[in-house]
Write a protein that holds these residues in place. Structure first.
Motif, PDB file in Angstrom:
ATOM      1  N   ASP A  46       0.835  -1.194   0.000  1.00 38.63           N
ATOM      2  CA  ASP A  46       0.000   0.000   0.000  1.00 38.63           C
ATOM      3  C   ASP A  46       0.878   1.256   0.000  1.00 38.63           C
ATOM      4  O   ASP A  46       2.103   1.193   0.104  1.00 38.63           O
ATOM      5  N   SER A  81      -9.826   6.838   1.467  1.00 47.29           N
ATOM      6  CA  SER A  81      -9.667   6.398   2.847  1.00 47.29           C
ATOM      7  C   SER A  81     -10.894   6.874   3.621  1.00 47.29           C
ATOM      8  O   SER A  81     -11.219   8.064   3.607  1.00 47.29           O
ATOM      9  N   THR A 133      -1.789   3.077   4.608  1.00 50.33           N
ATOM     10  CA  THR A 133      -2.334   4.358   4.167  1.00 50.33           C
ATOM     11  C   THR A 133      -3.699   4.670   4.769  1.00 50.33           C
ATOM     12  O   THR A 133      -3.852   5.596   5.562  1.00 50.33           O
ATOM     13  N   ALA A 134      -4.717   3.906   4.357  1.00 54.25           N
ATOM     14  CA  ALA A 134      -6.083   4.189   4.803  1.00 54.25           C
ATOM     15  C   ALA A 134      -6.274   3.877   6.278  1.00 54.25           C
ATOM     16  O   ALA A 134      -7.082   4.519   6.959  1.00 54.25           O
ATOM     17  N   TYR A 178      -7.537  -4.598   5.241  1.00 56.83           N
ATOM     18  CA  TYR A 178      -8.833  -3.927   5.083  1.00 56.83           C
ATOM     19  C   TYR A 178      -9.976  -4.749   5.671  1.00 56.83           C
ATOM     20  O   TYR A 178     -10.742  -4.275   6.512  1.00 56.83           O
ATOM     21  N   LYS A 194     -10.592   1.162   3.286  1.00 57.06           N
ATOM     22  CA  LYS A 194     -10.848   1.615   1.919  1.00 57.06           C
ATOM     23  C   LYS A 194     -12.358   1.687   1.685  1.00 57.06           C
ATOM     24  O   LYS A 194     -13.138   0.921   2.255  1.00 57.06           O
ATOM     25  N   ASN A 232     -14.963  11.518   3.176  1.00 54.60           N
ATOM     26  CA  ASN A 232     -13.791  10.646   3.245  1.00 54.60           C
ATOM     27  C   ASN A 232     -12.665  11.397   3.944  1.00 54.60           C
ATOM     28  O   ASN A 232     -12.770  12.589   4.217  1.00 54.60           O
TER      29      ASN A 232
END
Length: 671
Positions: free
Chosen positions: A384, A414, A442-443, A507, A525, A569
């Motif tokens: 990611d 995200s 990341t997310a 996720y 995500k 988001n």
């Protein structure tokens, strides 16, 4: 009397324990170095001196325990780190700038146009005049060299440039043609060294020179690796790379490493970085160094040097890859990924060649995979954006990006997900339990924690959330409290591990953490809820309905339906990407293009799909991937984008959010 004897005995013991417990035997390779070393020992008796004839002899002596330390340049740091010696850097000199290619303004040519030009070099075999510039030209295919079995490298370089001054290259007249005086690495050659190489260019003898940035007039420009030119002041972004600072290396012994560092820092009344009074140059240490910095623990030679430098260094030895087959070695994390990779390897077998296009390596974490790729034990992995950032800091490059829909862009949102009716909003998150895809992801971490850091200006996120699950966190931290592990009742080593063996990893795992009430919010995500509800997803998600979940975000006081991710988001973020070593990028792209034609969405083989996972979710690639696209640039900064780079750089203010691997890779001795 007994009291007096006891007191005297204790006094003697105190004296013993106050003295240094380790003598540091410094390895020197000349009589001048020996003289300097003996003077150092007079000022600091913890040091003693071991004389050898050559740097390699010092490396051997240290590995055998006959000496303890020596200062090495990048090439020798690499040699010392090989398995037969197994040494590691413990401290580094501070002093270096990037190494640049310099040309006069208005001459027009770019780095890719250097064939047939006249070149000026400081010296054969050093970083600025040879290793990095020639390594760059080789790794980019600008100089065509098939290897030492075909012809010597010096011959290939002499055929590439029309003429040169390369001090030390006697035996190749073309490479000495421009020198003024002779072709030696002494003052009798006016074009020797950095100053001489610039003089060679300034006097019109050469078209280009390679050097470290110094006081250069403004009528010169830099040649960048992306085949553009830049002003002199932009050498931090337009350069051929940095020669790693010279490092003090020793055996892999943390106590010895600490003793070496503290002893050097404790030296008083003696200038480590001066050699003039001994009639030499760079004796024991570089004369241009200004200080010694401690290298992060567990940093081996490969991490210290970085993948980019290693790529160029290897190009000087032989441009042929260490793993010469047509296959690439994929790095899988954990048992489920390894099982899928093994299946992929079987289906990628090509009868005509008798080999598989994919071979499999495994590691317990993504960071360990990065290390394998840097050490040439593996070639590629899909990760990611946050991990692309770390990989980039270690010199790896993005090659292909996952694409999740029919649009031409490779990105996703995200989002923060809560259960409907929970009463949790962005403004009431403090004190709640959180579910994260993993530390550094990341997310699941970088984006939401970046928002929270901006709000609170605090790096201690455990004071914001009551507890949570963030796989990869310190096992003793609050962010491991709510993790599930592999499901074992006791002694579960998988708990909070950053791999698919932890049920709340990734996720789907973070969403499961929310669904099973281990947390009040999941950072994931935007497509994950839909992929794991309403009859979709694995068994644990069979009873979940998408309408029972909502999104929260900064600026909105109330939750919104999950379908409104475009307006609620935390950020639009870059897709997952395949990363590899710079010299393997083209090969990785070629192999993966062929593999997705066979096993992608439109592939004809129904027994194996690259973008489907059996016995898990998002194994090797995200299951929502439709195809892989070659990234437009091999620069991780360009791939991630300015907004994401800014967020990551800001979050790195909190050192606890910087992976240990990244700390090792970004150990820098210059701004």
């Amino acid at each position: 009397m007994q009291l007096l004897l006891l007191t005297a005995l204790l006094g003697c013991l105190a004296t013993v324990y106050a003295a240094p417990t380790t003598s540091i035997r410094w390895c020197v390779i000349s009589d001048l170095e020996l003289q300097k070393c003996l003077d150092l020992a007079k000022h600091s008796p913890v040091f003693s001196c071991e004389r050898r004839d050559h740097t390699l002899d010092c490396i051997v002596a240290i590995s055998k325990g006959e000496a303890d330390a020596v200062t090495l340049n990048g090439a020798y740091i690499h040699t010392a780190g090989l398995k037969n010696y197994n040494l590691a850097p413990v401290a580094a000199e501070t002093y270096r700038d990037g190494i640049v290619a310099l040309a006069k303004q208005g001459t027009g040519f770019q780095l890719k146009d250097l064939r047939g030009k006249k070149s000026c070099h400081s010296a054969l075999g050093n970083a600025e005049g040879w290793n990095l510039p020639i390594g760059t030209l080789l790794s980019k295919g600008i100089i065509d060299w098939a290897g030492p079995d075909n012809k010597p490298l010096l011959q290939a370089v002499s055929e590439f440039f029309s003429s040169s001054c390369l001090p030390g290259a006697q035996g190749y007249p073309n490479l000495c043609q421009l020198c003024k005086g002779d072709c030696s690495e002494t003052s009798t050659n006016e074009y020797y060294g950095d100053d001489g190489a610039f003089k060679c260019l300034a006097e019109g003898a050469g078209d280009v020179t390679f050097m470290t940035p110094t006081s250069v007039p403004n009528d010169y420009e830099l040649l960048c690796q992306d085949n553009k030119r830049a002003p002199l002041g932009e050498y931090n972004t337009c350069n051929l790379g940095r020669e790693p600072a010279h490092a003090i290396v020793s055996r892999k012994d943390n106590q010895l490493a600490q003793t070496i560092y503290t002893s050097l820092k404790s030296v008083k009344g003696f200038n480590l970085f001066s050699s003039a009074i001994y009639g030499g140059k760079d004796l024991m240490f570089s004369d241009t160094a200004t200080d010694i910095l401690q290298v992060p623990a567990d940093t081996d030679s490969f991490l210290y040097l970085g993948a980019e430098y290693m790529s160029k260094l290897n190009s000087l030895k032989d441009p042929r890859p260490a793993h010469p087959t047509s296959s690439i070695r994929w790095c899988a994390v954990g048992h489920p990924e390894t099982a899928k990779c093994d299946l992929w390897m079987g289906f990628s077998y090509v009868e005509a060649t008798g080999t598989s296009a994919i071979e499999c390596q495994s590691a317990p974490t993504v960071e360990e995979c990065f290390k394998k790729i840097m050490r040439q034990e593996a070639d590629a992995i899909a990760v990611d954006g946050g991990q692309v950032y770390t990989a980039g800091k270690c010199g790896l490059v993005p090659a292909m990006a996952e694409q999740y829909d029919d649009a031409s862009t490779s990105s996703y949102y995200s989002v923060a997900v809560v259960k409907k009716g929970s009463g949790v909003t962005w403004d009431t998150l403090k004190g709640k339990k959180s579910c994260h895809t993993g530390i550094g992801r990341t997310a699941g971490w970088n984006i939401p924690m970046g928002h929270i850091h901006k709000q609170t200006n605090s790096c201690d996120f455990s004071t914001f959330f009551a507890s949570g699950c963030a796989p990869g966190a310190d096992p003793n931290s609050a962010f491991c409290t709510n993790c599930k592990g592999s499901g074992k009742a006791v002694g579960d080593e998988a708990k909070c591990k950053a791999s698919s063996e932890e049920m709340y990893y990734g996720y789907a795992g973070a969403f499961r953490c929310l669904a099973e009430d281990a947390g009040h919010v999941a950072f994931i995500k935007h497509t994950i809820v839909g992929e794991n509800t309403d009859g979709h997803g694995p068994d644990w998600a069979s009873g979940l309905r998408s309408e029972d979940f909502e999104l929260i975000c900064p600026g909105k006081s109330d939750p919104v339906p999950i379908s409104e991710y475009a307006s609620c988001n935390l950020a639009a973020v870059p897709a997952h990407a395949v990363v590899t070593r710079p010299e393997l990028r083209s090969k990785v792209v070629s192999v993966l293009m062929d593999q997705q034609a066979k096993f992608g969405i439109t592939g004809s083989n129904g027994q194996f799909r690259m973008f489907e996972s059996q016995g898990g979710k998002n194994l090797l690639f995200k299951d929502s991937t439709r195809c892989l696209q070659e990234t437009q640039s091999s620069s991780y900064e360009e791939f991630l984008g300015q907004e994401y780079m800014t967020a990551m750089n800001s979050l790195r203010v909190c050192s606890a959010n910087t992976p240990d691997l990244e700390k090792s890779c970004t150990f820098q001795t210059c701004p």
